[in-house]
Design an enzyme around this catalytic site. Structure first.
Site, PDB file in Angstrom:
ATOM      1  N   CYS A  60      81.917-111.533 -84.890  1.00 30.97           N
ATOM      2  CA  CYS A  60      83.319-112.006 -85.119  1.00 30.97           C
ATOM      3  C   CYS A  60      83.725-111.692 -86.499  1.00 30.97           C
ATOM      4  O   CYS A  60      85.106-111.690 -86.880  1.00 30.97           O
ATOM      5  CB  CYS A  60      83.347-113.488 -84.854  1.00 30.97           C
ATOM      6  SG  CYS A  60      82.769-113.898 -83.375  1.00 30.97           S
ATOM      7  N   HIS A  80      88.984-116.602 -89.527  1.00 36.24           N
ATOM      8  CA  HIS A  80      88.337-116.499 -88.061  1.00 36.24           C
ATOM      9  C   HIS A  80      88.861-117.773 -87.037  1.00 36.24           C
ATOM     10  O   HIS A  80      88.579-118.826 -87.729  1.00 36.24           O
ATOM     11  CB  HIS A  80      87.033-115.983 -88.119  1.00 36.24           C
ATOM     12  CG  HIS A  80      86.318-116.036 -86.771  1.00 36.24           C
ATOM     13  ND1 HIS A  80      86.852-115.436 -85.731  1.00 36.24           N
ATOM     14  CD2 HIS A  80      85.303-116.555 -86.264  1.00 36.24           C
ATOM     15  CE1 HIS A  80      86.192-115.386 -84.455  1.00 36.24           C
ATOM     16  NE2 HIS A  80      85.075-116.205 -84.929  1.00 36.24           N
ATOM     17  N   ASN A 101      88.437-118.513 -79.121  1.00 38.87           N
ATOM     18  CA  ASN A 101      87.744-117.647 -80.346  1.00 38.87           C
ATOM     19  C   ASN A 101      87.668-116.284 -79.409  1.00 38.87           C
ATOM     20  O   ASN A 101      86.958-116.488 -78.510  1.00 38.87           O
ATOM     21  CB  ASN A 101      86.593-118.078 -80.233  1.00 38.87           C
ATOM     22  CG  ASN A 101      85.628-117.365 -81.520  1.00 38.87           C
ATOM     23  OD1 ASN A 101      85.943-116.186 -81.460  1.00 38.87           O
ATOM     24  ND2 ASN A 101      84.379-117.770 -81.888  1.00 38.87           N
TER      25      ASN A 101
HETATM   26  N1  COA Z   1      82.350-131.461 -73.576  1.00 41.43           N
HETATM   27  C1  COA Z   1      82.130-132.589 -73.641  1.00 41.43           C
HETATM   28  N2  COA Z   1      81.146-132.782 -74.425  1.00 41.43           N
HETATM   29  C2  COA Z   1      80.388-132.015 -74.822  1.00 41.43           C
HETATM   30  C3  COA Z   1      80.711-130.506 -74.947  1.00 41.43           C
HETATM   31  C4  COA Z   1      81.829-130.178 -73.995  1.00 41.43           C
HETATM   32  N3  COA Z   1      82.087-129.160 -73.701  1.00 41.43           N
HETATM   33  N4  COA Z   1      79.808-129.757 -75.533  1.00 41.43           N
HETATM   34  C5  COA Z   1      78.985-130.595 -75.999  1.00 41.43           C
HETATM   35  N5  COA Z   1      79.299-131.952 -75.758  1.00 41.43           N
HETATM   36  C6  COA Z   1      78.509-133.275 -76.310  1.00 41.43           C
HETATM   37  C7  COA Z   1      77.108-133.128 -76.698  1.00 41.43           C
HETATM   38  O1  COA Z   1      76.210-132.812 -75.653  1.00 41.43           O
HETATM   39  C8  COA Z   1      76.820-133.985 -77.535  1.00 41.43           C
HETATM   40  O2  COA Z   1      76.637-135.176 -76.574  1.00 41.43           O
HETATM   41  P1  COA Z   1      75.560-136.398 -77.225  1.00 41.43           P
HETATM   42  O3  COA Z   1      76.096-136.930 -78.435  1.00 41.43           O
HETATM   43  O4  COA Z   1      75.272-137.231 -76.186  1.00 41.43           O
HETATM   44  O5  COA Z   1      74.211-135.465 -77.575  1.00 41.43           O
HETATM   45  C9  COA Z   1      78.167-134.282 -78.227  1.00 41.43           C
HETATM   46  O6  COA Z   1      79.235-133.680 -77.176  1.00 41.43           O
HETATM   47  C10 COA Z   1      78.483-133.892 -79.645  1.00 41.43           C
HETATM   48  O7  COA Z   1      77.955-132.563 -79.592  1.00 41.43           O
HETATM   49  P2  COA Z   1      77.948-131.565 -80.561  1.00 41.43           P
HETATM   50  O8  COA Z   1      77.413-130.249 -80.437  1.00 41.43           O
HETATM   51  O9  COA Z   1      77.540-132.256 -81.955  1.00 41.43           O
HETATM   52  O10 COA Z   1      79.374-131.407 -80.958  1.00 41.43           O
HETATM   53  P3  COA Z   1      80.240-130.794 -81.971  1.00 41.43           P
HETATM   54  O11 COA Z   1      81.199-131.448 -82.643  1.00 41.43           O
HETATM   55  O12 COA Z   1      79.181-130.152 -83.029  1.00 41.43           O
HETATM   56  O13 COA Z   1      81.117-129.655 -81.239  1.00 41.43           O
HETATM   57  C11 COA Z   1      81.225-127.299 -80.741  1.00 41.43           C
HETATM   58  C12 COA Z   1      80.368-128.617 -80.550  1.00 41.43           C
HETATM   59  C13 COA Z   1      80.209-126.151 -80.136  1.00 41.43           C
HETATM   60  C14 COA Z   1      82.517-127.213 -80.554  1.00 41.43           C
HETATM   61  C15 COA Z   1      80.841-127.113 -82.261  1.00 41.43           C
HETATM   62  O14 COA Z   1      79.683-127.413 -82.773  1.00 41.43           O
HETATM   63  C16 COA Z   1      81.517-125.509 -83.065  1.00 41.43           C
HETATM   64  O15 COA Z   1      82.374-125.379 -82.758  1.00 41.43           O
HETATM   65  N6  COA Z   1      80.411-124.896 -83.433  1.00 41.43           N
HETATM   66  C17 COA Z   1      80.810-123.619 -83.880  1.00 41.43           C
HETATM   67  C18 COA Z   1      80.737-122.613 -82.683  1.00 41.43           C
HETATM   68  C19 COA Z   1      81.167-121.372 -83.112  1.00 41.43           C
HETATM   69  O16 COA Z   1      82.184-121.312 -84.024  1.00 41.43           O
HETATM   70  N7  COA Z   1      80.749-120.434 -82.697  1.00 41.43           N
HETATM   71  C20 COA Z   1      81.223-119.014 -82.714  1.00 41.43           C
HETATM   72  C21 COA Z   1      80.850-118.561 -84.175  1.00 41.43           C
HETATM   73  S1  COA Z   1      81.805-116.820 -84.388  1.00 41.43           S
END
Ligand code: COA
Length: 306
Positions: free
Chosen positions: A108, A233, A263
């Site tokens: 990215c 980004h 994204n």
């Molecule tokens: N819908 C509902 N719940 C979800 C979910 C979804 N799509 N994805 C994860 N959850 C749940 C998890 O299972 C977790 O449940 P739990 O508390 O019972 O274990 C809870 O939501 C929180 O999960 P977590 O992973 O801590 O959420 P988050 O706030 O970190 O958000 C992302 C998840 C993926 C959106 C976030 O971490 C993110 O954007 N990370 C960066 C990813 C990125 O930028 N990637 C590309 C890089 S170029």
């Protein structure tokens, strides 16, 4: 001598995948996706070469030049159509170019890496006068639509710009970084789908991007208050907010498309750039900061005087 952006072009596939569509197949909700990522819709069903050709064509038209005027094509992508030839070769043929062409994979961060690489080549004696810098990715082809942690985030798209030697458009400073030890937190193997430790990527991205922005501004002898336009980004609106908080860049200076594109990997900065251009903020002498990050991990920041 400097380098200006003479034309911007973009392309998004027609097919839209909404949060409601995802709710129907995954244990997720529109409210959760909006709140945790800032995404409402994304475009899917794209092909990297085709999106790149469309965006490239657009950029050439916007620059008021013809394909023959392009001296080099640089394509960043991490979803090439095939192993080889490079997808740049297909785009080269599709656009009817008559110059060199190569692919870059910095995930990215590809477009920002490509910008610095193109700029450096343009500074060489006998180097290209005009470079078509394209970022194109069709990550929907690599997403596991049963995995709610990635299916909600990624979309397809392409952005392109014609970089042209000019007296205006100075690259004031840049910072390129990578940490290969972090490869296991975001990767896609040959024939596989995207695997991601979301929370880890979030934390590392905020730290890397904020540090990279601070280093770049320091090199340019600028403060956050000097920056007019911020193009980050588009991975998660909360990452953008956290980076802004850490670096004292106001959110009001950021231009974001993530709500409707998700994204789009290397395409996200030029898509945000087109959005900023549409708002009329990309005027000569404006200080524009771009920063990308992605799998690798890789990151790249540059600050230009437009
Ligand atoms: N819908 C509902 N719940 C979800 C979910 C979804 N799509 N994805 C994860 N959850 C749940 C998890 O299972 C977790 O449940 P739990 O508390 O019972 O274990 C809870 O939501 C929180 O999960 P977590 O992973 O801590 O959420 P988050 O706030 O970190 O958000 C992302 C998840 C993926 C959106 C976030 O971490 C993110 O954007 N990370 C960066 C990813 C990125 O930028 N990637 C590309 C890089 S170029």
């Amino acid at each position: 001598m400097a380098v200006r952006i003479a034309g911007i072009g973009t392309s998004l596939p027609a097919k839209v995948l909404s949060n409601q569509d995802l709710e129907a197949t995954l244990d997720t909700s529109d409210a959760w996706i909006r709140e945790r990522a800032g995404i409402v819709t994304r475009h899917v069903g794209g092909i990297t070469s085709q999106l790149g050709i469309e965006a490239g064509n657009d950029a050439i038209k916007a620059a008021n030049i013809s394909a023959d005027d392009i001296d080099l094509l640089l394509l960043s992508t991490s979803s090439p159509d095939q192993r080889f030839p490079g997808t740049s070769a297909q785009i080269h043929a599709g656009l009817g170019l008559n110059c060199g062409a190569f692919d870059v994979n910095a995930a990215c961060a590809g477009f920002a890496y490509g910008y610095v690489a193109a700029y450096a080549m343009m500074m060489l004696a006998g180097g290209p006068k005009r470079v078509l810098n394209i970022g194109s990715d069709a990550l929907s082809t690599l997403v596991d639509y049963d995995d709610r942690s990635t299916a909600i985030l990624f979309g397809d798209g392409a952005g392109a710009c014609v970089m042209e030697r000019h007296e205006q458009g100075e690259l004031l400073a840049f910072d390129l970084g990578a940490d290969g030890d972090l490869a296991p937190i975001l990767y896609c193997r040959h024939g596989g789908t995207i695997k991601m430790a979301g929370r880890e990527v979030f934390k590392k991205a905020v730290r890397a991007v904020a540090g990279s922005i601070e280093a770049t501004l320091k090199r340019a002898k600028l403060t956050p208050a000097d920056v007019d336009v911020v193009l980050l980004h588009q991975a998660n609106i909360r990452i953008i907010e956290s980076v802004c908080t850490r670096t004292s860049l106001p959110m009001s200076k950021t231009f974001n498309v993530i709500e409707t594109t998700g994204n789009t990997s290397t395409a996200s900065i030029p898509l945000a750039m087109q959005h900023a251009a549409n708002q009329g903020v990309l005027e000569p002498n404006k200080i524009v900061l771009m920063s990308g990050f992605g799998a690798g991990m890789t990151w790249a920041t540059l600050v230009v005087r437009w």
